[in-house]
Design a protein around this motif. Structure first.
Motif, short mmCIF file in Angstrom:
data_model
loop_
_atom_site.label_atom_id
_atom_site.label_comp_id
_atom_site.label_asym_id
_atom_site.label_seq_id
_atom_site.Cartn_x
_atom_site.Cartn_y
_atom_site.Cartn_z
N ALA A 49 0.82 -1.22 0.00
CA ALA A 49 0.00 0.00 0.00
C ALA A 49 0.85 1.26 0.00
N ARG A 50 1.98 1.26 0.70
CA ARG A 50 2.80 2.47 0.74
C ARG A 50 3.44 2.77 -0.61
N PHE A 84 -6.90 8.54 -4.15
CA PHE A 84 -6.35 7.32 -3.54
C PHE A 84 -7.35 6.72 -2.57
N GLU A 105 -7.57 3.24 0.10
CA GLU A 105 -6.93 2.07 0.69
C GLU A 105 -7.96 1.29 1.50
N ARG A 156 0.42 9.64 -5.79
CA ARG A 156 1.04 10.97 -5.72
C ARG A 156 1.61 11.39 -7.07
N ARG A 171 0.52 4.15 -2.75
CA ARG A 171 0.27 5.55 -2.38
C ARG A 171 1.20 6.48 -3.17
N LYS A 172 2.43 6.05 -3.39
CA LYS A 172 3.36 6.85 -4.19
C LYS A 172 2.92 6.93 -5.65
#
Length: 247
Positions: free
Chosen positions: A201-202, A217, A219, A209, A205-206
Protein backbone atom coordinates in the motif's frame (compact mmCIF):
# COMPACT_ATOMS: atom_id res chain seq x y z
CA UNK A 1 -10.44 -4.45 -17.86
CA UNK A 2 -6.72 -5.33 -18.05
CA UNK A 3 -5.52 -8.36 -16.12
CA UNK A 4 -2.26 -8.88 -14.26
CA UNK A 5 0.56 -11.40 -14.39
CA UNK A 6 -0.08 -15.10 -15.00
CA UNK A 7 -3.70 -14.34 -15.72
CA UNK A 8 -6.38 -13.72 -18.29
CA UNK A 9 -9.62 -11.86 -18.71
CA UNK A 10 -11.16 -14.29 -16.22
CA UNK A 11 -9.44 -12.32 -13.40
CA UNK A 12 -12.30 -9.86 -13.80
CA UNK A 13 -15.26 -12.30 -13.60
CA UNK A 14 -16.74 -10.74 -10.43
CA UNK A 15 -16.19 -7.16 -11.54
CA UNK A 16 -17.47 -7.84 -15.02
CA UNK A 17 -20.77 -9.20 -13.71
CA UNK A 18 -21.00 -6.38 -11.17
CA UNK A 19 -20.50 -3.56 -13.68
CA UNK A 20 -22.52 -5.16 -16.47
CA UNK A 21 -25.44 -5.29 -14.04
CA UNK A 22 -25.07 -1.51 -13.75
CA UNK A 23 -25.27 -1.06 -17.50
CA UNK A 24 -21.62 -0.89 -18.46
CA UNK A 25 -20.27 -2.75 -21.49
CA UNK A 26 -17.20 -4.59 -20.22
CA UNK A 27 -14.29 -5.93 -22.28
CA UNK A 28 -11.68 -8.16 -20.61
CA UNK A 29 -9.17 -9.34 -23.23
CA UNK A 30 -6.34 -11.81 -22.68
CA UNK A 31 -2.93 -10.24 -23.14
CA UNK A 32 -0.60 -11.48 -25.88
CA UNK A 33 0.49 -15.14 -25.47
CA UNK A 34 -1.73 -15.61 -22.39
CA UNK A 35 -4.49 -18.13 -21.83
CA UNK A 36 -2.17 -21.16 -21.85
CA UNK A 37 -2.43 -23.40 -18.75
CA UNK A 38 0.58 -24.16 -16.59
CA UNK A 39 0.76 -27.80 -17.68
CA UNK A 40 1.44 -26.82 -21.29
CA UNK A 41 4.75 -25.63 -22.68
CA UNK A 42 4.49 -21.85 -23.18
CA UNK A 43 5.40 -20.04 -26.36
CA UNK A 44 9.07 -19.08 -26.21
CA UNK A 45 8.20 -15.59 -27.47
CA UNK A 46 6.34 -14.89 -24.24
CA UNK A 47 9.62 -14.75 -22.33
CA UNK A 48 10.87 -11.70 -24.23
CA UNK A 49 7.51 -9.95 -24.70
CA UNK A 50 7.59 -6.56 -23.00
CA UNK A 51 5.15 -4.15 -21.41
CA UNK A 52 5.11 -1.99 -24.53
CA UNK A 53 4.09 -5.01 -26.61
CA UNK A 54 1.08 -5.54 -24.37
CA UNK A 55 0.34 -1.82 -24.44
CA UNK A 56 0.50 -1.69 -28.25
CA UNK A 57 -2.02 -4.53 -28.56
CA UNK A 58 -4.38 -2.86 -26.09
CA UNK A 59 -4.03 0.54 -27.73
CA UNK A 60 -5.00 -0.92 -31.12
CA UNK A 61 -8.11 -2.47 -29.56
CA UNK A 62 -8.99 0.78 -27.78
CA UNK A 63 -8.57 2.92 -30.92
CA UNK A 64 -11.08 0.65 -32.68
CA UNK A 65 -13.80 1.35 -30.10
CA UNK A 66 -16.57 3.87 -30.88
CA UNK A 67 -15.66 5.97 -27.83
CA UNK A 68 -12.83 6.36 -25.35
CA UNK A 69 -13.26 3.78 -22.56
CA UNK A 70 -12.83 3.77 -18.81
CA UNK A 71 -9.76 1.61 -18.17
CA UNK A 72 -9.56 -0.77 -15.24
CA UNK A 73 -6.21 -2.39 -14.51
CA UNK A 74 -5.19 -4.86 -11.82
CA UNK A 75 -1.54 -5.31 -10.75
CA UNK A 76 0.56 -5.33 -13.94
CA UNK A 77 -2.65 -4.37 -15.73
CA UNK A 78 -2.74 -1.27 -13.55
CA UNK A 79 0.65 -0.23 -14.88
CA UNK A 80 -0.52 -0.89 -18.44
CA UNK A 81 -3.53 1.34 -17.74
CA UNK A 82 -1.16 4.12 -16.64
CA UNK A 83 0.86 3.76 -19.86
CA UNK A 84 -2.31 3.88 -21.94
CA UNK A 85 -3.61 6.91 -20.05
CA UNK A 86 -0.42 8.75 -21.03
CA UNK A 87 -1.34 7.99 -24.67
CA UNK A 88 -4.78 9.60 -24.30
CA UNK A 89 -6.53 6.23 -24.48
CA UNK A 90 -8.81 6.64 -21.46
CA UNK A 91 -11.78 8.67 -20.32
CA UNK A 92 -10.87 7.68 -16.76
CA UNK A 93 -8.60 5.08 -15.18
CA UNK A 94 -9.09 2.78 -12.18
CA UNK A 95 -5.83 1.16 -11.07
CA UNK A 96 -6.42 -1.62 -8.54
CA UNK A 97 -3.36 -2.71 -6.52
CA UNK A 98 -1.24 -1.54 -9.48
CA UNK A 99 2.39 -2.25 -10.24
CA UNK A 100 4.48 0.90 -9.93
CA UNK A 101 6.02 2.65 -12.93
CA UNK A 102 9.75 3.28 -13.28
CA UNK A 103 10.93 5.89 -10.80
CA UNK A 104 9.03 4.40 -7.85
CA UNK A 105 11.11 1.74 -6.11
CA UNK A 106 8.88 -1.20 -5.22
CA UNK A 107 11.39 -3.85 -4.08
CA UNK A 108 10.29 -4.32 -0.48
CA UNK A 109 11.14 -7.52 1.46
CA UNK A 110 7.75 -9.08 0.72
CA UNK A 111 8.18 -8.39 -3.02
CA UNK A 112 11.67 -9.91 -3.10
CA UNK A 113 10.42 -12.94 -1.16
CA UNK A 114 7.62 -13.40 -3.68
CA UNK A 115 9.92 -13.32 -6.72
CA UNK A 116 13.13 -14.73 -5.19
CA UNK A 117 13.01 -18.05 -7.06
CA UNK A 118 12.56 -16.28 -10.39
CA UNK A 119 15.02 -13.42 -9.82
CA UNK A 120 17.78 -15.91 -8.93
CA UNK A 121 17.27 -18.24 -11.90
CA UNK A 122 19.88 -16.80 -14.25
CA UNK A 123 18.81 -14.73 -17.25
CA UNK A 124 15.17 -14.90 -16.19
CA UNK A 125 14.25 -11.94 -18.43
CA UNK A 126 14.60 -14.16 -21.50
CA UNK A 127 12.16 -16.90 -20.46
CA UNK A 128 8.51 -17.40 -19.47
CA UNK A 129 7.88 -18.22 -15.81
CA UNK A 130 5.34 -19.68 -13.46
CA UNK A 131 4.93 -18.74 -9.81
CA UNK A 132 5.02 -21.71 -7.42
CA UNK A 133 1.80 -22.28 -5.49
CA UNK A 134 3.31 -21.50 -2.07
CA UNK A 135 4.79 -18.24 -3.34
CA UNK A 136 1.54 -17.32 -5.09
CA UNK A 137 -0.35 -17.79 -1.82
CA UNK A 138 2.18 -15.72 0.11
CA UNK A 139 2.31 -12.94 -2.48
CA UNK A 140 -1.26 -12.63 -3.65
CA UNK A 141 -3.79 -15.09 -2.23
CA UNK A 142 -3.32 -15.07 1.55
CA UNK A 143 -6.69 -13.33 2.11
CA UNK A 144 -8.58 -15.92 0.07
CA UNK A 145 -10.16 -19.12 1.46
CA UNK A 146 -8.01 -22.17 0.71
CA UNK A 147 -10.50 -23.67 -1.77
CA UNK A 148 -10.54 -20.39 -3.72
CA UNK A 149 -6.74 -20.31 -3.78
CA UNK A 150 -6.59 -23.71 -5.42
CA UNK A 151 -9.30 -22.87 -7.94
CA UNK A 152 -7.63 -19.59 -8.97
CA UNK A 153 -4.13 -21.06 -9.13
CA UNK A 154 -5.37 -23.87 -11.38
CA UNK A 155 -6.39 -21.23 -13.95
CA UNK A 156 -3.14 -19.29 -13.85
CA UNK A 157 -0.59 -19.62 -16.63
CA UNK A 158 2.82 -18.30 -17.64
CA UNK A 159 4.26 -14.79 -17.61
CA UNK A 160 7.02 -12.92 -19.38
CA UNK A 161 10.38 -12.73 -17.63
CA UNK A 162 11.05 -9.56 -19.60
CA UNK A 163 8.03 -7.85 -18.05
CA UNK A 164 9.14 -8.86 -14.55
CA UNK A 165 12.52 -7.25 -15.17
CA UNK A 166 10.96 -4.11 -16.61
CA UNK A 167 8.74 -3.66 -13.56
CA UNK A 168 11.12 -4.74 -10.81
CA UNK A 169 14.60 -3.98 -12.12
CA UNK A 170 14.24 -0.69 -14.00
CA UNK A 171 17.20 0.79 -12.04
CA UNK A 172 19.41 -1.74 -13.89
CA UNK A 173 18.42 -0.30 -17.26
CA UNK A 174 15.37 -2.34 -18.27
CA UNK A 175 12.99 -0.10 -20.22
CA UNK A 176 9.24 -0.29 -20.65
CA UNK A 177 7.74 0.80 -17.33
CA UNK A 178 8.27 4.54 -17.84
CA UNK A 179 5.17 6.78 -17.71
CA UNK A 180 5.20 10.53 -18.36
CA UNK A 181 2.73 11.80 -15.77
CA UNK A 182 2.48 15.18 -17.51
CA UNK A 183 0.65 13.43 -20.35
CA UNK A 184 -1.99 11.91 -18.05
CA UNK A 185 -4.94 14.32 -17.95
CA UNK A 186 -7.92 12.05 -17.18
CA UNK A 187 -9.26 11.30 -13.67
CA UNK A 188 -7.47 8.40 -11.98
CA UNK A 189 -8.52 6.26 -9.03
CA UNK A 190 -5.65 4.37 -7.38
CA UNK A 191 -6.75 1.51 -5.08
CA UNK A 192 -4.57 -0.25 -2.51
CA UNK A 193 -5.08 -3.20 -0.19
CA UNK A 194 -3.68 -2.57 3.30
CA UNK A 195 -2.36 -6.15 3.54
CA UNK A 196 -0.97 -6.39 0.00
CA UNK A 197 2.48 -8.00 -0.12
CA UNK A 198 3.31 -7.78 -3.82
CA UNK A 199 2.19 -4.19 -4.45
CA UNK A 200 2.40 -2.80 -0.89
CA UNK A 201 0.00 0.00 0.00
CA UNK A 202 2.80 2.47 0.74
CA UNK A 203 4.15 1.92 -2.78
CA UNK A 204 0.67 2.29 -4.30
CA UNK A 205 0.27 5.55 -2.38
CA UNK A 206 3.36 6.85 -4.19
CA UNK A 207 1.78 5.87 -7.50
CA UNK A 208 -1.22 8.03 -6.61
CA UNK A 209 1.04 10.97 -5.72
CA UNK A 210 2.72 10.75 -9.13
CA UNK A 211 -0.54 11.65 -10.87
CA UNK A 212 -1.81 14.42 -8.62
CA UNK A 213 -4.01 16.42 -9.00
CA UNK A 214 -5.79 13.98 -11.34
CA UNK A 215 -5.59 11.10 -8.87
CA UNK A 216 -7.73 9.93 -5.97
CA UNK A 217 -6.35 7.32 -3.54
CA UNK A 218 -8.35 4.68 -1.70
CA UNK A 219 -6.93 2.07 0.69
CA UNK A 220 -9.00 -0.85 1.95
CA UNK A 221 -8.27 -2.50 5.29
CA UNK A 222 -8.72 -6.26 5.41
CA UNK A 223 -7.80 -6.60 1.74
CA UNK A 224 -4.64 -7.65 -0.05
CA UNK A 225 -3.58 -8.07 -3.68
CA UNK A 226 -6.48 -10.21 -4.91
CA UNK A 227 -9.04 -7.61 -3.92
CA UNK A 228 -11.01 -8.52 -7.07
CA UNK A 229 -12.09 -11.84 -5.54
CA UNK A 230 -11.39 -11.65 -1.81
CA UNK A 231 -14.34 -11.95 0.61
CA UNK A 232 -16.01 -8.55 0.76
CA UNK A 233 -14.87 -7.53 -2.74
CA UNK A 234 -18.29 -5.94 -3.31
CA UNK A 235 -17.53 -2.97 -1.03
CA UNK A 236 -14.49 -1.73 -3.00
CA UNK A 237 -16.44 -2.33 -6.23
CA UNK A 238 -19.34 -0.22 -4.94
CA UNK A 239 -17.02 2.63 -3.90
CA UNK A 240 -15.32 2.51 -7.30
CA UNK A 241 -18.78 2.79 -8.87
CA UNK A 242 -19.57 5.82 -6.73
CA UNK A 243 -16.28 7.47 -7.72
CA UNK A 244 -17.08 6.95 -11.41
CA UNK A 245 -20.64 8.23 -11.08
CA UNK A 246 -19.43 11.37 -9.29
CA UNK A 247 -17.35 12.14 -12.36
Amino acid sequence: MIHGMWGGGWYWDNYRRFFEAKGYRCLAPDLRHHGMPMDQVPLAELGTTGLLDYAADLEAEIRALPEKPILFGHSMGGLLAQILASRDCARAVVCITPAAPAGILSLRYSVLKSFFGIFTSGAFWKRPHQLEYERAVYAMMHKLPDAERRAIYSRCGWESGRVMAEIGLWPLGFKGAQVDESRVTCPMLIVAGAEDRITPARVVRKVARKYQPQSTFMEFSGHAHWILKEPGWEKPAALITAWLENR
